[in-house]
Write a protein that holds these residues in place. Structure first.
Motif, PDB file in Angstrom:
ATOM      1  N   TYR A  90      63.311  10.763   8.068  1.00  0.00           N
ATOM      2  CA  TYR A  90      62.540  11.913   8.547  1.00  0.00           C
ATOM      3  C   TYR A  90      62.276  12.900   7.411  1.00  0.00           C
ATOM      4  CZ  TYR A  90      62.554  10.755  13.497  1.00  0.00           C
ATOM      5  OH  TYR A  90      62.325  10.160  14.701  1.00  0.00           O
ATOM      6  N   GLY A  91      63.244  13.069   6.531  1.00  0.00           N
ATOM      7  CA  GLY A  91      63.050  13.946   5.385  1.00  0.00           C
ATOM      8  C   GLY A  91      61.938  13.463   4.472  1.00  0.00           C
ATOM      9  N   VAL A  92      61.907  12.155   4.227  1.00  0.00           N
ATOM     10  CA  VAL A  92      60.847  11.581   3.382  1.00  0.00           C
ATOM     11  C   VAL A  92      59.488  11.724   4.058  1.00  0.00           C
ATOM     12  CG1 VAL A  92      59.968   9.411   2.425  1.00  0.00           C
ATOM     13  CG2 VAL A  92      62.377  10.006   2.155  1.00  0.00           C
ATOM     14  N   MET A  93      59.422  11.425   5.351  1.00  0.00           N
ATOM     15  CA  MET A  93      58.156  11.555   6.076  1.00  0.00           C
ATOM     16  C   MET A  93      57.673  13.005   6.082  1.00  0.00           C
ATOM     17  SD  MET A  93      58.656   9.137   9.383  1.00  0.00           S
ATOM     18  CE  MET A  93      59.059   7.421   9.278  1.00  0.00           C
ATOM     19  N   SER A  94      58.613  13.936   6.256  1.00  0.00           N
ATOM     20  CA  SER A  94      58.254  15.346   6.247  1.00  0.00           C
ATOM     21  C   SER A  94      57.745  15.762   4.872  1.00  0.00           C
ATOM     22  CB  SER A  94      59.464  16.194   6.637  1.00  0.00           C
ATOM     23  OG  SER A  94      59.164  17.563   6.569  1.00  0.00           O
ATOM     24  N   LEU A  95      58.420  15.323   3.831  1.00  0.00           N
ATOM     25  CA  LEU A  95      58.000  15.661   2.473  1.00  0.00           C
ATOM     26  C   LEU A  95      56.587  15.163   2.187  1.00  0.00           C
ATOM     27  CD1 LEU A  95      58.680  16.770  -0.358  1.00  0.00           C
ATOM     28  CD2 LEU A  95      59.549  14.486  -0.901  1.00  0.00           C
ATOM     29  N   ILE A  96      56.287  13.962   2.624  1.00  0.00           N
ATOM     30  CA  ILE A  96      54.940  13.407   2.418  1.00  0.00           C
ATOM     31  C   ILE A  96      53.895  14.280   3.108  1.00  0.00           C
ATOM     32  CG2 ILE A  96      53.424  11.468   2.969  1.00  0.00           C
ATOM     33  CD1 ILE A  96      55.903   9.647   2.557  1.00  0.00           C
ATOM     34  N   GLN A  97      54.198  14.703   4.317  1.00  0.00           N
ATOM     35  CA  GLN A  97      53.230  15.544   5.028  1.00  0.00           C
ATOM     36  C   GLN A  97      53.142  16.942   4.415  1.00  0.00           C
ATOM     37  OE1 GLN A  97      51.032  14.215   7.029  1.00  0.00           O
ATOM     38  NE2 GLN A  97      52.136  12.323   6.647  1.00  0.00           N
ATOM     39  N   TRP A  98      54.239  17.452   3.882  1.00  0.00           N
ATOM     40  CA  TRP A  98      54.175  18.739   3.177  1.00  0.00           C
ATOM     41  C   TRP A  98      53.299  18.612   1.935  1.00  0.00           C
ATOM     42  CZ3 TRP A  98      54.998  23.213   5.159  1.00  0.00           C
ATOM     43  CH2 TRP A  98      55.978  23.408   6.140  1.00  0.00           C
ATOM     44  N   LEU A  99      53.339  17.455   1.290  1.00  0.00           N
ATOM     45  CA  LEU A  99      52.516  17.234   0.101  1.00  0.00           C
ATOM     46  C   LEU A  99      51.024  17.183   0.432  1.00  0.00           C
ATOM     47  CD1 LEU A  99      54.678  14.642  -1.856  1.00  0.00           C
ATOM     48  CD2 LEU A  99      54.331  17.069  -2.398  1.00  0.00           C
ATOM     49  N   SER A 100      50.700  17.020   1.711  1.00  0.00           N
ATOM     50  CA  SER A 100      49.285  17.008   2.092  1.00  0.00           C
ATOM     51  C   SER A 100      48.624  18.358   1.834  1.00  0.00           C
ATOM     52  CB  SER A 100      49.125  16.616   3.567  1.00  0.00           C
ATOM     53  OG  SER A 100      49.551  17.670   4.418  1.00  0.00           O
ATOM     54  N   ILE A 101      49.427  19.398   1.687  1.00  0.00           N
ATOM     55  CA  ILE A 101      48.885  20.726   1.372  1.00  0.00           C
ATOM     56  C   ILE A 101      48.163  20.695   0.024  1.00  0.00           C
ATOM     57  CG2 ILE A 101      49.497  23.125   0.871  1.00  0.00           C
ATOM     58  CD1 ILE A 101      51.798  22.822   2.836  1.00  0.00           C
ATOM     59  N   ILE A 102      48.624  19.829  -0.868  1.00  0.00           N
ATOM     60  CA  ILE A 102      47.986  19.717  -2.184  1.00  0.00           C
ATOM     61  C   ILE A 102      46.518  19.322  -2.028  1.00  0.00           C
ATOM     62  CG2 ILE A 102      47.967  18.412  -4.350  1.00  0.00           C
ATOM     63  CD1 ILE A 102      51.025  18.138  -4.010  1.00  0.00           C
ATOM     64  N   ALA A 103      46.267  18.412  -1.101  1.00  0.00           N
ATOM     65  CA  ALA A 103      44.889  17.963  -0.883  1.00  0.00           C
ATOM     66  C   ALA A 103      44.080  19.045  -0.171  1.00  0.00           C
ATOM     67  CB  ALA A 103      44.874  16.677  -0.071  1.00  0.00           C
ATOM     68  N   LYS A 104      44.607  19.504   0.949  1.00  0.00           N
ATOM     69  CA  LYS A 104      43.893  20.494   1.755  1.00  0.00           C
ATOM     70  C   LYS A 104      44.848  20.981   2.841  1.00  0.00           C
ATOM     71  CE  LYS A 104      39.626  20.898   4.436  1.00  0.00           C
ATOM     72  NZ  LYS A 104      38.498  20.149   5.002  1.00  0.00           N
ATOM     73  N   VAL A 105      44.797  22.234   3.161  1.00  0.00           N
ATOM     74  CA  VAL A 105      45.641  22.777   4.226  1.00  0.00           C
ATOM     75  C   VAL A 105      45.030  22.382   5.568  1.00  0.00           C
ATOM     76  CG1 VAL A 105      46.620  24.844   5.265  1.00  0.00           C
ATOM     77  CG2 VAL A 105      46.394  24.698   2.783  1.00  0.00           C
ATOM     78  N   THR A 106      45.753  21.551   6.312  1.00  0.00           N
ATOM     79  CA  THR A 106      45.279  21.069   7.609  1.00  0.00           C
ATOM     80  C   THR A 106      46.404  21.181   8.638  1.00  0.00           C
ATOM     81  OG1 THR A 106      45.967  18.791   7.180  1.00  0.00           O
ATOM     82  CG2 THR A 106      43.716  19.397   6.506  1.00  0.00           C
ATOM     83  N   SER A 107      46.141  20.686   9.803  1.00  0.00           N
ATOM     84  CA  SER A 107      47.137  20.717  10.871  1.00  0.00           C
ATOM     85  C   SER A 107      48.267  19.713  10.642  1.00  0.00           C
ATOM     86  CB  SER A 107      46.467  20.440  12.215  1.00  0.00           C
ATOM     87  OG  SER A 107      45.798  19.207  12.186  1.00  0.00           O
ATOM     88  N   LEU A 108      48.207  18.930   9.589  1.00  0.00           N
ATOM     89  CA  LEU A 108      49.305  18.015   9.269  1.00  0.00           C
ATOM     90  C   LEU A 108      50.590  18.773   8.938  1.00  0.00           C
ATOM     91  CD1 LEU A 108      47.454  15.321   7.146  1.00  0.00           C
ATOM     92  CD2 LEU A 108      48.364  15.059   9.454  1.00  0.00           C
ATOM     93  N   ILE A 109      50.457  20.063   8.681  1.00  0.00           N
ATOM     94  CA  ILE A 109      51.641  20.899   8.438  1.00  0.00           C
ATOM     95  C   ILE A 109      52.525  20.923   9.686  1.00  0.00           C
ATOM     96  CG2 ILE A 109      52.434  23.235   7.924  1.00  0.00           C
ATOM     97  CD1 ILE A 109      49.846  23.602   6.320  1.00  0.00           C
ATOM     98  N   ALA A 110      51.921  20.911  10.853  1.00  0.00           N
ATOM     99  CA  ALA A 110      52.698  20.902  12.103  1.00  0.00           C
ATOM    100  C   ALA A 110      53.551  19.638  12.186  1.00  0.00           C
ATOM    101  CB  ALA A 110      51.765  20.994  13.304  1.00  0.00           C
ATOM    102  N   ALA A 111      52.986  18.511  11.788  1.00  0.00           N
ATOM    103  CA  ALA A 111      53.755  17.267  11.769  1.00  0.00           C
ATOM    104  C   ALA A 111      54.904  17.380  10.777  1.00  0.00           C
ATOM    105  CB  ALA A 111      52.856  16.088  11.424  1.00  0.00           C
TER     106      ALA A 111
END
Length: 148
Positions: A90-111
């Protein structure tokens, strides 16, 4: 043990498992919603969708019995039977989704946030020395073994 009794047990692995179920729904919905971005955030959306299906098999053990999967996939999923291993995934999956901010701030932050909470629940269960306990409602503790 009923669902209410499971929540009253104060076992953080039960809380983690139910937060994981919320993660399945959230990752699937947000993965699909963000896949229509015309940006490289699409990559993170696809990863979020894949995470939803991995979590589905991790958190609902009954599915390993009734869905035709390969032995290699089964062995991969069975690695996550302890609290610490579940906290790690879960930590790895969360980190990957946090890294999505680099591309663009989207609702993936909620995930990312909900995945982080699930990981923290499993980490707390491990730190407190609580044995992993699977919810009967989700097909754990004997329900999966009854289906042969």
């Amino acid at each position: 043990m009923t669902l209410v009794e499971e929540f009253k047990s104060r076992n953080f692995s039960i809380y983690g498992q139910w937060t994981g179920v919320i993660c399945i729904i959230l990752c699937f919905a947000l993965g699909i919603a963000n896949i229509f971005n015309f940006h490289w955030v699409i990559l993170f959306s696809v990863i979020c969708l894949v995470c939803a299906f991995i979590i589905l098999f991790i958190e609902i053990p009954l599915l390993l019995r009734i869905c035709p999967t390969s032995p290699k996939f089964d062995a991969f999923i069975r690695r996550f039977e302890t609290n610490y291993m579940r906290a790690a995934i879960y930590g790895v999956m969360s980190l990957i989704q946090w890294l999505s901010i680099i591309a663009k701030v989207t609702s993936l932050i909620a995930a990312a946030v909900v995945l982080l909470f699930a990981g923290l629940f499993y980490a707390l269960a491990g730190i407190k020395g609580q044995e992993f306990q699977s919810s009967k409602t989700l097909g754990g503790q004997g329900v999966a073994q009854m289906i042969v």
